[in-house]
Scaffold this motif. Structure first.
Motif, mmCIF file in Angstrom:
data_model
loop_
_atom_site.group_PDB
_atom_site.id
_atom_site.type_symbol
_atom_site.label_atom_id
_atom_site.label_comp_id
_atom_site.label_asym_id
_atom_site.label_seq_id
_atom_site.Cartn_x
_atom_site.Cartn_y
_atom_site.Cartn_z
ATOM 1 N N UNK A 267 0.841 -1.206 0.000
ATOM 2 C CA UNK A 267 0.000 0.000 0.000
ATOM 3 C C UNK A 267 0.873 1.251 0.000
ATOM 4 N N UNK B 282 1.123 9.713 3.594
ATOM 5 C CA UNK B 282 -0.063 8.940 3.202
ATOM 6 C C UNK B 282 0.267 7.461 3.072
ATOM 7 N N UNK C 223 2.719 5.781 4.489
ATOM 8 C CA UNK C 223 3.017 5.180 5.799
ATOM 9 C C UNK C 223 1.718 4.922 6.567
ATOM 10 N N UNK C 224 0.782 5.870 6.446
ATOM 11 C CA UNK C 224 -0.462 5.743 7.212
ATOM 12 C C UNK C 224 -1.441 4.742 6.611
ATOM 13 N N UNK C 225 -1.100 4.180 5.454
ATOM 14 C CA UNK C 225 -2.011 3.175 4.882
ATOM 15 C C UNK C 225 -1.521 1.749 5.111
ATOM 16 N N UNK C 226 -0.434 1.577 5.863
ATOM 17 C CA UNK C 226 0.088 0.224 6.092
ATOM 18 C C UNK C 226 -0.808 -0.544 7.073
ATOM 19 N N UNK C 227 -1.460 -1.620 6.597
ATOM 20 C CA UNK C 227 -2.356 -2.366 7.479
ATOM 21 C C UNK C 227 -1.634 -3.009 8.668
#
Lengths: 405, 69
Positions: free
Chosen positions: B15, B49, B51-55
């Protein structure tokens, strides 16, 4: 459906009347919204026990918070995925690979298969995927102002991509879709029969490719080596069956749920049609709001988890559709916001078993939406029709009749 | 800005690199390359963005003054 009694170690106050199979909204329902129906668990505790939460009627613990599901699925030592879910339906005991192997054996096979479905590899496949989408949609557009998206687009599209990956001809498409439907949604007679057919098919294909190698997935598998040896027949079968089962139904359902949302939300539909650059981010939000899979693990030892006495052998359910509606992880989780940026959704699971096909699935979904919106004018659900949704192990959509007259 | 990469937590969702391919480099299997990432001035928004989407929460934003420096 046989229902097992609640085990003695489960405190009665932790048992809840909830099931992805039998709760309201889980049976086939016209105009249903099974994702919204399961989101109600967030009004309750972070973990509880469901007495009947598998197809076979077994009880599971249910993990509701995204944070806790992440913890379970990342901890493969405590929560094993070795269940032989497919082969046990045949009275056998072999794992689908790599899904039903635990580390370290899992990593060996995963590393073998990762390059075949990596983001880089998917970029190479992209032109063929797009061409397939365009052909199908052009045919639909030319033949009228209405169609059943599932039958006319979502299934033929995703299954043919999958057949191409496996090196199989398109003319068998209907046969494979039929097997997949029987396997995933059939009754107690149809399911094992379909499972046997699929195993025989995979075995036969492997034998063929051993004799006459070509440039395809199965040839790669039968020629591959792990730890200095060829794969056994059972390992080849385990991989073949997993790829078959995992690739057939899920992506088609994701495309269906996504288009159903857009058919009911014309402003969002128009926004994506006007600004297709938004589709990639929007597809992630549709995956968050409408994921399809319930993941189940087996406890390998006794553990107290957030106050729940999980005992060795207990099933632990991490339903992606529940994690994805967790208000602690997502702002306004029940609102679809196609511009949502902070979106760590769990549609492809967490941990080492993260869906191997996720990169291909994403490309198919994004390309499917792009080409559909570029070629089909403003569409709605056709009057006097109703999409039939269902819950269960894999959430699904039976039909989606759209109209753009 | 610096991004701390918890390599062991990466499960290859990709992601991050979908959002910012120039910032997050992947290996041939599709997993993040090891080592923390210094983010250039113009790439901070996309990098954040990504980094903040890593599940898996494998990417941590480090905005301490030293990291900004």
């Amino acid at each position: 459906m046989a229902i097992n009694p609640v085990p003695d170690h489960v405190p009665s106050e932790m048992v809840r009347d909830f099931s992805l199979f039998t709760s309201p909204g889980m049976a086939p329902t016209p105009n249903g919204d099974p994702h919204a129906a399961v989101a109600c668990v967030h009004a309750g505790p972070p973990i509880f026990y469901s007495p009947c939460n598998t197809r076979g009627g077994r009880g599971t613990w249910v993990i509701t918070r995204a944070r806790d599901q992440r913890r379970v699925l990342q901890d493969t030592e405590t929560f094993s995925s070795h269940r032989s879910i497919f082969s046990s339906a045949l009275g056998e005991n072999w794992p689908m690979i790599p899904l039903e192997l635990d580390p370290p054996a899992h990593g060996v096979f995963r590393s073998l298969l990762n390059p075949l479905l990596s983001p880089k590899r998917v970029m190479v496949l992209e032109p063929a995927v797009r061409e397939r989408a365009i052909t199908l949609i052009d045919r639909i557009a030319a033949s009228g102002t209405s169609c059943d998206v599932m039958k006319d687009f979502a299934f033929p599209f995703t299954v043919s991509i999958f057949l191409r990956l496996l090196g199989l001809p398109d003319h068998r498409l209907d046969t494979f879709v039929g097997w997949a439907k029987d396997l995933l949604h059939g009754d107690d007679v149809k399911r094992p029969a379909a499972a046997r057919t699929i195993v025989a098919f995979i075995d036969e294909l492997a034998t063929k490719r051993r004799k006459e190698p070509v440039d395809d997935f199965m040839t790669f598998i039968v020629q591959a080596q792990v730890g200095g040896r060829r794969l056994t027949e059972e390992e080849v079968r385990g991989i073949g069956v997993l790829v078959f089962v995992a690739g057939l139904d899920t992506v088609a359902a994701a495309i269906g749920f996504g288009l159903a949302y857009l058919a009911r939300n014309l402003k969002d539909q128009e926004l994506l049609r006007r600004e297709p650059d938004r589709i990639m981010l929007a597809a992630e939000e549709l995956l968050r709001a409408y994921p399809t899979v319930q993941i189940i693990r087996v406890a390998t030892k006794d553990i107290d988890f957030e106050g729940a006495p999980i005992r060795k052998g207990d099933y632990v359910s991490c339903a992606t559709m529940i994690a994805n509606r967790d208000p602690a992880e997502f702002e306004c989780p029940n609102t679809v916001d196609l511009a949502r940026e902070e979106n760590r959704h769990a549609a492809f699971g967490y941990g080492p078993h993260r869906c191997l096909g996720s990169h291909l699935a994403r490309r198919e979904i994004v390309i499917g939406l792009e080409e559909w919106l570029a070629r089909i004018p403003a569409f709605r659900i056709k009057k006097a029709t109703a999409p039939i949704t269902s819950g269960g192990h894999v959430f699904g959509l039976e039909n989606l009749i759209l109209d753009w007259s | 800005m610096r991004i701390i990469v918890h390599k062991a937590k990466c499960q290859g969702h990709a992601r991050c690199s979908a959002q910012a391919p120039d910032v997050f480099k992947l290996d041939d299997e599709g997993y993040i390359l090891p080592g923390d990432i210094e983010v250039a001035e113009g790439e901070q928004r996309l990098a954040s963005r990504g980094a903040r989407s890593c599940p898996e929460r494998a990417l941590e934003l480090d905005r301490t003054p030293a990291a900004r420096g």
